[in-house]
Design an enzyme around this catalytic site. Structure first.
Site, mmCIF file in Angstrom:
data_model
loop_
_atom_site.group_PDB
_atom_site.id
_atom_site.type_symbol
_atom_site.label_atom_id
_atom_site.label_comp_id
_atom_site.label_asym_id
_atom_site.label_seq_id
_atom_site.Cartn_x
_atom_site.Cartn_y
_atom_site.Cartn_z
ATOM 1 N N GLN A 1 -7.713 23.916 -84.982
ATOM 2 C CA GLN A 1 -6.854 23.757 -83.818
ATOM 3 C C GLN A 1 -5.445 23.359 -84.259
ATOM 4 O O GLN A 1 -5.277 22.618 -85.219
ATOM 5 C CB GLN A 1 -7.419 22.683 -82.888
ATOM 6 C CG GLN A 1 -8.711 23.122 -82.235
ATOM 7 C CD GLN A 1 -9.340 22.011 -81.446
ATOM 8 O OE1 GLN A 1 -8.665 21.205 -80.824
ATOM 9 N NE2 GLN A 1 -10.664 21.947 -81.489
ATOM 10 N N GLY A 2 -4.479 23.832 -83.523
ATOM 11 C CA GLY A 2 -3.071 23.635 -83.868
ATOM 12 C C GLY A 2 -2.736 22.204 -84.233
ATOM 13 O O GLY A 2 -2.077 21.942 -85.232
#
Lengths: 186, 594
Positions: free
Chosen positions: A73-74
């Site tokens: 995830q970012g």
């Protein structure tokens, strides 16, 4: 070779341990791939998005892998670089059906390759062009073209088309990785 | 796959030279996506509740006749629904609390709102009909009973259209546009139907009902052509609230929750922005813009408007102007960029010069070059990516850019209030007594001083005018004022002395008349100078040509004194000179040196 290994393990000699980083964007199938590589009795049924990272272990014929399964995830991607220093190989997983985010994968790969901890180290990188079962997935050749893998000159790399749900293509990749690590060691 | 293939070569060109430093990744560019739309008809929604956000576009089609509701997933088209009319706005909203939370789509189009759930038509809301004009009603009733002929019916309807305050129904308006042969069949077809008057929607937005959460149910807020703002219940589609505003709304922004407190910001067609609050029957604040609004967004508590006079302005929610910047080109559309991870909020302004500017307050923080004029812009979740910028272009193209994870924006000058330059102290000298006295005097007798100055000014003007008249009367000027002989004289002295060369340049200024019989005469002190030819006849002067006439002057004295030599231009038989020139002779250098 196989006989010697068997003998070594029978004698109780420990297999060589290697640290591997498993990277890739969120929802690319990193955890699913690692899960599939574990012995069938230790496999988890439900795969949920990884938070932070998780450490998994599995063994092949001659090596014992310790995998840092990083979250894609970012907001967790800035954790990756802290593990570059003491890894001996990288598994990079790509969702072959997510053409839109191929540029993001390329961007993350480029930052990885130019990171000072990895830039001058000749460590093997294994790419999994995952989710080959999906209808709109592109071929592994196309994936390697989109990520411009041909520009990686100073590190051994290999791309495998895979389908982590069925486990197709995983073994081929891991065998390549094992060979590379053994070449490195000698 | 075709879309992916086309993206590969074009994505490079979209970034141009700025690629190395760009904060954006070119994820996709399809110049022939055939998406013709505006920002109000584009929305990003998690339609299936699986975290994979889709792009929903109310498409007008290239001709404006193939209206479709298109849904994109990734780089490919997921579904298409044909729309019966041009959409004015597309929004996604949650109608109910059931799990999984799947938002519905509302498409405002004419007097209807089409609600889609799971990409299937679900409900159609129609705006309540309005009371038709009673006179118009009478006309159609007569037509029904065949008491009126077509031409007088047309005249009556036109008279109603001209005079009545209440506009005509669509049926009557269509009748008025018809040619006489078509009228009969039209009236026969429509006379039995009761006439209806219906307004249309101009804009639509959503308003959370009672919770602020991302997945709370929302009401629809619509603006109509008859200058009303309606708020609809999301489940029953009843009108919860209705406010009349002074003009036709064009852009709508809503903040707050319906059950608690909310604030509507409405940009209208009369170039004003009205701010309304819950329970207010009329607008609470009004901002009068100098030009039409092109877009309206709200960042936290500030309203940001782009106007057609190439300006971007920021206002508080009470309508007080905070700042204004001039844009380099005409703005086309406006979007909000809300980057949640770094909590960075900015305005995206698409300009007519193929650029998209990103403003944080009044500071320009980033410029994106685009290959075509951007007509719609939206920023948010798309697919699994958080910060995606989606633009459609005038030529029907689709551009998708992803914000790099590592890119940060210069936050700009966040200090509110005075600019830095204003707080730098200047070293102003102390006021002297003289200055103070002068100021006092000026303050006390300002009127008198002004009058004295004006008198003197008038006097000096009078003196100047008199001197000029005298000069003209005595022909003392080097330009002749006589209409018959408009002449110009210009004299140059050459040489260092004691002998000088005196060159006269004589020119006839008239358009077509030649001047003849002119005499030139020098007047001088004979003790000081001797002139070779003190009196001679000038040749005939042809208009426009310059006649150089030269003569030698010898300086006689040895004191090194200079004098004036007067030149007169005379016409034969007239003692009054036409022109006079005074030549100030220089000091004879030759004698002084000797």
């Amino acid at each position: 070779m196989g006989l010697f290994d068997k003998l070594a393990s029978w004698l109780g000699l420990k297999k060589k341990e290697v640290h591997v980083l498993c990277l890739g964007l969120d929802n690319s199938g990193k955890t699913t791939i690692i899960n599939k590589l574990k012995p069938s009795n230790a496999q988890a049924q439900d795969i949920v998005p990884t938070i932070g990272f998780s450490i998994e272990k599995f063994k092949t014929s001659s090596l014992s892998f310790t995998v840092f399964d990083m979250s894609g995830q970012g907001r967790y991607r800035n954790l990756w670089e802290h593990y570059y220093k003491d890894c001996q190989a990288i598994i990079f997983v790509i969702d072959s059906s997510d053409i839109l985010r191929m540029v993001v994968a390329k961007e993350e790969l480029d930052t990885l390759l130019t990171h000072p901890d990895l830039k001058h180290r000749r460590i093997p990188i294994l790419f999994f062009a995952n989710k080959m079962d999906l209808r709109d997935a592109v071929s592994s050749v196309k994936v390697s073209h989109l990520l411009t893998l041909e520009n990686i000159k100073d590190k051994p790399w290999h791309i495998c088309a895979s389908d982590a749900l069925k486990g197709e293509g995983l073994q081929e990749g891991v065998d390549w990785l094992q060979d590379q690590i053994q070449i490195m060691k000698t | 796959m075709a879309a992916a293939a086309s993206s590969a070569p074009s994505s490079g060109s979209a970034g141009d030279g700025t690629r190395a430093t760009s904060k954006w990744l070119d994820a996709h560019y399809d110049p022939v996506a055939n998406l013709h739309t505006f920002s109000s008809c584009v929305t990003l929604a998690d339609l299936h509740g699986d975290g994979d956000y889709k792009l929903v576009v109310g498409n007008f089609g290239s001709t404006g006749h193939e209206m479709k509701l298109k849904v994109y997933q990734g780089t490919s088209l997921l579904s298409e629904n044909t729309l019966p009319d041009l959409p004015t706005s597309v929004v996604s909203f949650l109608m109910e609390q059931h799990e999984p939370r799947m938002p519905a789509l509302a498409v405002a189009s004419g007097p209807y709102i089409y609600v889609y759930k799971n990409l299937r038509p679900y409900f159609k809301f129609t705006l309540p009909p309005m009371e038709p004009n009673p006179m118009e009603k009478v006309v159609w009733e007569q037509a029904k009973e065949d008491k009126v002929d077509l031409l007088s019916m047309k005249e009556m309807l036109e008279a109603i259209r001209e005079n009545a305050e209440m506009p005509l129904s669509v049926q009557s308006l269509r009748f008025l546009t018809l040619d006489p042969p078509e009228m009969d069949s039209f009236v026969n077809q429509h006379k039995s139907q009761p006439i209806k008057r219906q307004t249309v929607m101009t804009c639509m937005a959503t308003l959370k009902k009672n919770r602020v959460d991302e997945d709370a149910i929302s009401c629809l807020v619509i603006g109509t052509e008859n200058m009303e703002i309606l708020i609809l219940d999301p489940e029953a589609f009843t009108i919860l609230s209705k406010v009349t505003i002074p003009s036709v709304p064009t852009f709508l922004d809503v903040a707050g929750q319906f059950d608690v407190e909310y604030r509507l910001t409405v940009a209208c067609r009369n170039g004003s922005i009205y701010i309304l609050r819950r329970d207010s029957k009329r607008p609470k604040y009004c901002i009068e813009l100098s030009a039409q609004a092109v877009g309206l967004v709200r960042i936290q508590k500030n309203i940001i408007v782009a106007c057609s006079d190439e300006t971007l302005r920021g206002y508080t929610q009470k309508g007080k102007k905070l700042w204004g910047v001039t844009l380099p080109a005409t703005p086309i559309t406006l979007g909000i960029m809300d980057e949640k991870f770094q909590s960075f909020q900015a305005v995206l302004v698409a300009l007519a010069n193929l650029e998209v500017h990103i403003y944080r307050d009044k500071n320009l923080v980033n410029v994106i070059q685009v290959p075509d004029i951007v007509t719609s812009i939206s920023f948010g979740h798309y697919g699994r990516e958080d910060n995606t910028l989606i633009m459609t272009t005038k030529g029907g193209g689709l551009i998708i850019k992803i914000l790099k994870r590592t890119s940060t924006f210069h936050k700009g000058d966040t200090a509110v209030g005075v600019p830095v330059a204003q707080s730098i102290k200047l070293s102003v000298p102390k006021k002297t007594k003289l200055y103070v006295d002068q100021t006092l005097r000026e303050r006390e007798s300002g009127v008198a001083m002004h009058q004295v100055f004006q008198t003197d000014l008038s006097r000096i003007r009078l003196m100047a005018a008199r001197a000029y008249v005298r000069a003209l009367e005595c022909s003392m000027t080097p330009v002749s004022e006589s209409l018959q002989e408009p002449l110009k004289l210009n004299a140059v002295v050459q040489g260092m002395g004691p002998t000088f060369k005196l060159c006269l340049n004589l020119q006839n200024m008239s358009e077509n008349r030649a001047v003849a019989n002119l005499l030139i005469c020098f007047v001088y002190d004979e003790n000081r100078y001797s002139i070779e030819r003190p009196f001679f006849k000038a040749p005939m002067l042809i208009p426009g040509l310059n006649y150089p006439l030269a003569t030698f002057v010898e300086c006689l004295g040895d004191q090194g004194i200079s004098d004036i030599i007067k030149v007169f231009v005379l016409s034969e038989g007239n003692s009054r000179p036409l022109l006079t020139a005074h030549i100030s002779m220089p000091v004879s250098e030759g004698l002084a040196a000797a």
